[in-house]
Enzyme design. Structure first.
Site, short mmCIF file in Angstrom:
data_model
loop_
_atom_site.label_atom_id
_atom_site.label_comp_id
_atom_site.label_asym_id
_atom_site.label_seq_id
_atom_site.Cartn_x
_atom_site.Cartn_y
_atom_site.Cartn_z
N ASP A 45 -1.34 51.57 -24.00
CA ASP A 45 -0.11 50.79 -23.94
C ASP A 45 1.00 51.48 -24.73
OD1 ASP A 45 1.67 48.60 -23.55
OD2 ASP A 45 0.00 47.21 -23.62
N TYR A 76 8.00 42.55 -17.13
CA TYR A 76 6.94 43.46 -17.56
C TYR A 76 7.42 44.34 -18.71
CZ TYR A 76 2.69 46.18 -16.54
OH TYR A 76 1.46 46.78 -16.58
#
Length: 335
Positions: free
Chosen positions: A16, A287
């Site tokens: 991430d 997102y």
């Protein structure tokens, strides 16, 4: 191996966090971070492009170093920790998953939009055949009502997923919403339930604690909060909080603190914080990986990135629709 733990943490900074550094991790950086996390006895470390295996493209962002070299570096460095990868069907393929497995990855999270679990069937089934620990990962979970979330999680369970994560990809959920959703998943599934938070509204830690209170046993953390948007639940802080609560994670507190301060902090171009752009993403439900794309589009076309993000939220865009960012910016200029 981790049966004596109350909560099993997967560290996601090397996946991430790839979004936050424009996918520029090097093999040496991966070795340094994995070595420090391994010393702190972090159970799982996820390593891949920010958008999962196969994500190094013009649309999602090109990796500075081939992700399979990074996975190999991680596997070679880790002695205690297990290496995990993320796969989004349509971006990554079974072929790439097999390459990761052959290099030594032992866990895969197969990720889909919260309403599209059906596209994960082949990948979950093939991963199980390969002998990988296999979890489902339902992204943008704020975009579906609880009934739909449960329905989709049960699909992943039926395909063979050994756990299903509810993923707050936009950092848009509030604590009561997390508790309600995780409780529903716990009641409906016979497998473990996990939670992945983003901190765009400053709620990652609170939401994670609510998920654990509701019964989640698989939790994601990101050391130094290195992740997309405003980052994820900060691993070293989470380890301290859970230790104070008497919840066993197996993580060595001093060593995870040292890893954050001495190894990961120097890698950050800017400190992870809640900026106006990441706050807008949480507010609009967009997102988290869209932040840098929207910022670049705003600079290129002379448009406030917040306006782009708000419009994307209205259009309910999901991961994989990064090309929409440019379209939205161009339309704003024309207006």
């Amino acid at each position: 191996m981790f049966d004596d733990l109350d909560v099993i943490i997967t560290e996601v900074a090397l996946r991430d966090g790839s979004h936050a550094v424009s996918h520029s991790f090097t093999e040496e950086q991966v070795r340094q971070v994995v070595g420090a996390l391994d010393k702190a006895r972090v159970p799982y470390i996820e390593v891949s492009h920010g958008d999962g295996l196969g994500g190094s493209t013009l649309q999602y962002g090109l990796s500075k170093v081939d992700e399979f070299k990074l996975i190999q570096a991680a596997v070679e460095t880790a002695e205690f920790s297990k290496i995990a990868v993320l796969l989004l069907p349509g971006i990554g393929t079974v072929h790439e998953l097999k390459r990761a497995k052959d290099l030594g990855a032992s866990l895969v999270r197969v990720a889909t939009h919260v309403t599209e679990a059906d596209v994960s069937a082949q990948h979950i089934q093939e991963a199980r055949k390969m002998g990988l620990t296999t979890f489902g990962f339902l992204m943008m979970s704020h975009m579906a009502p609880i009934e739909k979330l449960v329905e989709q999680a049960k699909l992943m369970e039926s395909y063979g997923a050994e756990a299903v994560y509810m993923t707050d990809s936009a950092g848009a959920l509030l604590p009561d919403q997390v508790y309600e959703r995780i409780s529903a998943l716990k009641d409906a599934l016979t497998i473990e339930v996990g939670f992945h938070a983003h901190n765009n509204l400053g709620l990652a830690m609170g939401n994670t604690l609510e998920a654990i209170r509701a019964g989640a046993t698989r939790i994601d953390g990101s050391i130094r909060s290195l992740g997309a948007g405003a980052g994820n639940t900060q691993t070293e802080v989470l380890a301290a909080v859970l230790e104070k609560k008497g919840i066993r994670t197996g993580i060595d507190l001093y060593n995870i603190m040292d890893a954050a301060e001495d190894v990961v902090a120097p890698l950050l171009k800017t400190p992870q914080e809640i900026t106006k752009d990441s706050l807008t993403m949480g507010y609009a439900g967009v997102y988290s990986s869209f932040q840098l794309h929207a910022k670049r589009a705003g600079q290129k076309y002379g448009v406030d990135p917040r306006d782009i993000l708000i419009e994307l939220g209205k259009q309910k865009v999901v991961g994989g629709q990064e090309d929409m960012i440019i379209d939205v910016a161009k339309r704003m200029v024309n207006r």
